[in-house]
Write a protein that holds these residues in place. Sequence first.
Motif, PDB file in Angstrom:
ATOM      1  N   SER A   1      35.669  40.864  41.297  1.00 45.89           N
ATOM      2  CA  SER A   1      35.738  39.830  42.333  1.00 45.89           C
ATOM      3  C   SER A   1      37.156  39.261  42.438  1.00 45.89           C
ATOM      4  CB  SER A   1      34.748  38.706  42.026  1.00 45.89           C
ATOM      5  OG  SER A   1      35.094  38.058  40.820  1.00 45.89           O
TER       6      SER A   1
ATOM      7  N   LEU B   1      29.380  38.921  42.326  1.00 49.43           N
ATOM      8  CA  LEU B   1      30.098  37.650  42.228  1.00 49.43           C
ATOM      9  C   LEU B   1      31.007  37.427  43.435  1.00 49.43           C
ATOM     10  CD1 LEU B   1      30.823  35.087  40.685  1.00 49.43           C
ATOM     11  CD2 LEU B   1      32.508  36.403  39.397  1.00 49.43           C
TER      12      LEU B   1
ATOM     13  N   GLN C   1      30.644  34.370  46.000  1.00 51.08           N
ATOM     14  CA  GLN C   1      31.714  33.393  46.188  1.00 51.08           C
ATOM     15  C   GLN C   1      32.087  33.237  47.657  1.00 51.08           C
ATOM     16  OE1 GLN C   1      34.380  34.866  42.920  1.00 51.08           O
ATOM     17  NE2 GLN C   1      34.975  32.720  42.899  1.00 51.08           N
TER      18      GLN C   1
ATOM     19  N   MET D   1      29.419  31.352  49.350  1.00 50.83           N
ATOM     20  CA  MET D   1      29.487  29.935  49.022  1.00 50.83           C
ATOM     21  C   MET D   1      30.565  29.248  49.871  1.00 50.83           C
ATOM     22  SD  MET D   1      29.989  28.133  45.306  1.00 50.83           S
ATOM     23  CE  MET D   1      31.591  28.806  44.959  1.00 50.83           C
TER      24      MET D   1
ATOM     25  N   ASN E   1      27.786  25.722  50.313  1.00 55.57           N
ATOM     26  CA  ASN E   1      26.651  25.419  49.436  1.00 55.57           C
ATOM     27  C   ASN E   1      26.629  26.440  48.298  1.00 55.57           C
ATOM     28  OD1 ASN E   1      23.730  26.015  48.589  1.00 55.57           O
ATOM     29  ND2 ASN E   1      23.533  24.053  49.633  1.00 55.57           N
ATOM     30  N   PRO E   2      26.395  25.982  47.067  1.00 58.72           N
ATOM     31  CA  PRO E   2      26.475  26.925  45.943  1.00 58.72           C
ATOM     32  C   PRO E   2      25.224  27.770  45.709  1.00 58.72           C
ATOM     33  CG  PRO E   2      26.103  24.724  45.119  1.00 58.72           C
ATOM     34  CD  PRO E   2      26.189  24.601  46.610  1.00 58.72           C
TER      35      PRO E   2
ATOM     36  N   LEU F   1      25.568  31.361  44.788  1.00 60.06           N
ATOM     37  CA  LEU F   1      25.974  31.587  43.404  1.00 60.06           C
ATOM     38  C   LEU F   1      24.743  31.668  42.496  1.00 60.06           C
ATOM     39  CD1 LEU F   1      28.816  31.983  42.454  1.00 60.06           C
ATOM     40  CD2 LEU F   1      28.954  29.561  41.881  1.00 60.06           C
TER      41      LEU F   1
END
Lengths: 227, 226
Positions: free
Chosen positions: A173, A181, A185, A188, A193-194, A197
């Motif tokens: 990543s 990942l 990312q 996100m 907003n996470p 993740l």
Amino acid sequence: MGGLDGFAITFLNGKVMAEWLPKIVEGFALTVALAALIVVAGLALGLGLAVLRAFGLRVLNWAIIFFVDLFRALPPLVIIVLLYFGLPGMGISLSGFWATWLSLTLVLAAFSEEIFWAGITATPRGQWDAGKALGLRFLPILFRIVLPQAVRMVVPPLTNRTIAITKGTALASVVGVAEILGAAQSAMAFSGNPSPLTLGAIAYALLFLPVVGAGRWIERRVAIPGR
Amino acid sequence: MLEDFVDSFLNLDIVLRAMPILWRGLVQTLLLAAIVVPLGLAHGMAIALLSRARSRWVRWPLAVWTDTFRALPPLVLLIFLYAGLPFLGVDLGPWGAVALAFFLNTGSYYGEVLRAGLDSVPPGQMEAARALGLRPSLALWLVVIPQAVRNVLPDLVSNTLEVVKLTSIASVVALPELLFQARQAQSVTYNASPIVAAALAYFIILWPVVRLLSRLENRAVASGRG
């Protein structure tokens, strides 16, 4: 809004998750492909080097030991960054995917060479002598008598190390590969907003928990009883 | 071709100019290692001691706890803590996120190693120490744990080597350690030599450890413990 609701809306936001799930699934496929290519090439190269080392040619063995030491001492991310940002200066351009593949393949080759070699040296001397007594030459003894025992002996450390190194695929990543990942990312960043993740973490758990379990199973199946 | 290689990988001019920030990065890397290794060891020792509990109410949650952190790649955990937690109003900053990620991740690995070490000490050692009048906690610290550590020393050293190498992922969250500084220098100069210099620094520091490990592991194989 209670604390738990806040947590759920932040990290388990169904709407955001549904929107970005396809990207994470694509990333999942990329991670699996990268990991599979690393495992195949890394173990093959490691075994090949261990076999070469068994010939006992001094200069060649020094070179192999230096290769192993080098890639055991360098952090994988340093190697990836070096190949990705360095090689273009020489007119060779590797994509992030192949830079990561090459780096982790070399790292796995170094670790697995050391492990295969430990297995070869741990095979009792008498096995070589018995092979010779049967009139076999060096290569048949190595491939048909010593290696089958050596490989079985080292399966536990080998699976552990292989799993640890394939988890390094997440490092891709950093050089712009949209594996799990990387995809999570950027999702996100786009959604603010996470939750992607969280999806990514779940994807890794889905991928590696069975691998860890399978590793334990292989250990039991392949291990030589009484060792 | 050779000139190109020297120019883009071994450019002494550029390395010398980058030296001050590379040096600062190296100091931060060593500091980081000096913080996260004890953190991981402490967490690992707690896991190893708890895993000796007989109650399943301790063992099961513990297994889930350690397996979770072993299944997650460390970088994923780090990004989660660094970029995810601020959404909840918890901003750990680079140092806090790195410290917590390493505490959780490397602790699980140290825990596995130390548990194997504790298991390798015969129960008679504890009983003998108790018979001599040592309190359980004292017997553990003075008699059992030293033997446990010695029995798994190669694995502990090997794990510590991996932890020190892993500190390089802190560069991803802009903690100014060695790799981060090398990348800064590389992006300013458009030349990979600072990264080569950083790699060389890692190699110089860690090569003796790799050599030591190789010898320890060979001895383990020779004595039939491989």
